[in-house]
Scaffold this active site. Structure first.
Site, mmCIF file in Angstrom:
data_model
loop_
_atom_site.group_PDB
_atom_site.id
_atom_site.type_symbol
_atom_site.label_atom_id
_atom_site.label_comp_id
_atom_site.label_asym_id
_atom_site.label_seq_id
_atom_site.Cartn_x
_atom_site.Cartn_y
_atom_site.Cartn_z
ATOM 1 N N HIS A 59 0.909 -1.261 -0.047
ATOM 2 C CA HIS A 59 0.251 0.045 -0.044
ATOM 3 C C HIS A 59 0.741 1.367 -0.055
ATOM 4 C CE1 HIS A 59 -3.812 -2.236 1.854
ATOM 5 N NE2 HIS A 59 -3.380 -2.647 0.640
ATOM 6 N N GLN A 61 -7.230 0.738 -3.211
ATOM 7 C CA GLN A 61 -7.597 0.546 -4.723
ATOM 8 C C GLN A 61 -8.555 1.469 -5.055
ATOM 9 O OE1 GLN A 61 -8.483 -2.834 -7.000
ATOM 10 N NE2 GLN A 61 -9.272 -4.018 -5.201
#
Length: 598
Positions: A534, A580
């Site tokens: 991430h 996302q």
């Protein structure tokens, strides 16, 4: 599927240094066919001629079922994060960090998708949105209220098509899904498929009970309405429910481009430099190398859009003369725009598990046992259900409660006070695995989702073939160390709950009973922590003149015309949880900015 060859480009040949140079011509050039890049290419194809330069190819060919079948997502070999990982240069960039001083000196392999679809072809498909407070913080940092949750909701909805859970296939009465139908709007025609897994792991349902015993009640809205902290939920996923296959930016946006004839994809092609006109400091072209070594120049009549990810985007900017002047000069690179923030402000979330043996079946157990695997495969192929249809788990979020928080140092508490009240500090993933004896393990994995430590990406060479130097900076701030210790204690508290005593069959397997003191817990975290992939912030959005600011609110690079960065590297902050959804949202928003002349 679009032809991946660029047949409609106008082209010519020239010579440079006694070598033939291929010259191509487009309106927009997108560097990187990943999560954001293919959104940009698809949307812009509706108004202009667009080229995508992508170093990888088709993941269906290069990675097969590992990228297609949800239940295999976590089994992809090259996703290993150790220095000695099994390399796969067709699918992964092979990034390695420097030794992490505060994480036992380990060198970390940080997988990043080198394929059409990018990391949306490799992730575990979790889709949820951040908190209202986190987007408000983004809006305040960049001084633009269009980044508040209520103003971004349209772009979240524009990117997605939601399908409610199939309760018959899920077949688990204690895993009923609750969600806010207003969080989605299928009338907008979003191409990305959002659904719930068609299978529920029995062990994961017990891990959900364990997490709920901590007071993390099941959310009545799910995690797409801007509320996370203090709740748990079965997470929505980027899975096409019809066939239970991955929905990536390739299968959604690329395969449904607005005007496919306007879009050419150059696969297995490396962008090596953005060419900037020095007289007006404007991006004019992209230099690239074909698989056969052929060098080319691609002219951008309108804009170059860089979408190479949190490591690739700052790397290519610096190779092109955009970044910290001193670092560029050190490597003999002409300074186009002195932007000290390029490669800085690296936020990264890390995870670490607590595991114990249980007497309940798990999906991994069913897949690894030859006697049950055949039935699981048959259920997947015939009915798009069963363990192969799901990578999923139950997730929950919280700020560390007062009984543990009161032990935090003043330095840690002061750093954590920066985060809005609805921004959780820890995500817990309740799931399962199987040990070497085939016994199911209940797993409570903790993730730091309000990390205070920062890393950076710097140049190692002016040669594009040499990877940048990456320092994740893990656990370098005391706040992250103290929250990690508390998170392990919370996982242990959950697994020791009387509510799950009937399924827990043995002593703690990981980290084990020998790890008790805070010092021992921290030592475990330092040796066990891994990325959840991430990373963000290395080309941060901000106001002109801010220390870390690289792009403005429209993704435009400061000091260079006709150049934007659109990917997770421009996030000024690491939003809580899985990013996302916000990558898709951001690309939709900036694509609209371009269409509206911004």
């Amino acid at each position: 599927m679009l032809a991946v060859l660029g047949s409609t480009a106008s082209s010519a040949n020239s010579t440079r240094s006694n070598h033939t140079v291929e010259i191509l011509d487009y309106d927009y050039i997108v560097i990187g066919g990943g999560t954001a890049g293919l959104v940009m290419a698809s949307r812009l194809s509706g108004l202009a001629r667009v080229a995508v330069i992508e170093a990888g190819g088709l993941y269906e060919v290069d990675n097969g079922n590992y990228s297609i079948v949800p239940g295999l997502a976590q089994s992809t070999p090259f996703l290993a994060t150790t220095e000695s990982y099994p390399a796969d240069p067709k699918m992964d960039w092979g990034y390695l960090s420097v030794p992490q001083t505060d994480a036992a000196g380990r060198i970390i392999h940080y997988p990043q998708g080198k394929t059409l679809g990018g990391s949306s072809a490799l992730n575990t498909m979790a889709y949820h949105r951040g908190t209202k407070g986190s987007y408000q913080r983004w809006a305040d940092l960049v001084d633009d209220q269009s980044f508040t949750f209520s103003n971004l909701l349209h772009y979240f909805q524009k990117s997605t098509h939601f399908t409610p859970p199939d309760q018959e296939k899920r077949d688990m009465p204690n895993a009923t899904v609750k969600y806010d139908a207003n969080a989605f709007n299928n009338s907008l025609g979003g191409p990305l498929q959002i659904s719930y897994a068609n299978y529920v792991d029995t062990t994961a349902t017990w891990m959900a009970v364990a997490l709920q015993s901590l007071g993390l009640a099941e959310s009545s809205l799910g995690f797409n309405s801007g509320i996370l902290s203090g709740f748990g939920a079965w997470v929505t996923m980027t899975i096409d429910p019809t066939h239970a296959t991955r929905s990536s930016s390739q299968t959604s946006y690329l395969n449904h481009a607005e005007k496919p004839h306007n879009l050419d994809v150059y696969a297995h092609t490396n962008a090596t430099r953005i060419i900037v006109d020095p007289f007006v400091n404007t991006a004019r072209a992209v230099e690239f190398v074909r698989p056969n070594g052929q060098v080319g120049i691609m002219i951008a009549n309108k804009e170059v859009i860089l979408s190479a990810g949190p490591f690739g985007s700052p790397h290519l900017l610096m190779l092109s003369g955009i970044g910290p002047a001193a670092a560029l000069k050190e490597h003999g690179i002409h300074v186009v725009s002195d932007l000290p923030g390029v490669g800085q402000n690296l936020w990264d979330q890390i995870l670490f598990p607590v595991e114990t043996a249980v007497n309940t079946p798990s999906g991994a157990q069913l897949e690894e046992n030859p006697e049950t695997n055949a039935a699981a495969l048959l259920e997947y192929y015939r009915n798009a259900a069963g363990p192969y249809s799901s990578p999923g788990a139950y997730i929950a979020f919280e700020k560390i409660p007062e009984q543990l928080r009161s032990n935090f140092s003043f330095e840690a508490q002061s750093a954590l006070d920066w985060f809005p009240s609805d921004w959780p500090e820890v995500e817990y993933v309740g799931g399962s695995t199987v040990d070497t004896n085939g016994i199911s393990q209940g797993v409570c994995t903790a993730l730091l989702v309000a990390p205070v430590s920062r890393g950076n990406v710097t140049l190692a060479s002016s040669n594009f073939l040499v990877q940048p130097t990456i320092n994740m900076g893990w656990l370098s701030h005391t706040a992250d160390r103290e929250v990690a210790i508390a998170a392990i204690k919370r996982c242990r508290e959950a697994l020791a709950s009387p509510d799950v005593a009937s399924v827990v069959t043995g002593p703690e397997a990981v980290p084990g009973s020998s790890v008790q003191t805070d010092e021992e817990i921290l030592a475990y975290v330092q040796t066990a922590a891994t990325p959840i992939f991430h990373a963000v912030g290395t080309c941060a959005m901000g106001k002109r003149g801010d220390a870390n600011a690289v792009v403005d609110v429209h993704g435009r690079v400061f000091g260079v015309g006709h150049l934007r960065v659109v990917d997770s590297s421009v996030f000024p902050i690491s939003l809580p949880g899985h990013p996302q959804s916000s990558v898709y949202m951001l690309a939709e928003k900036i694509a609209d900015d371009i269409k509206n002349g911004k």
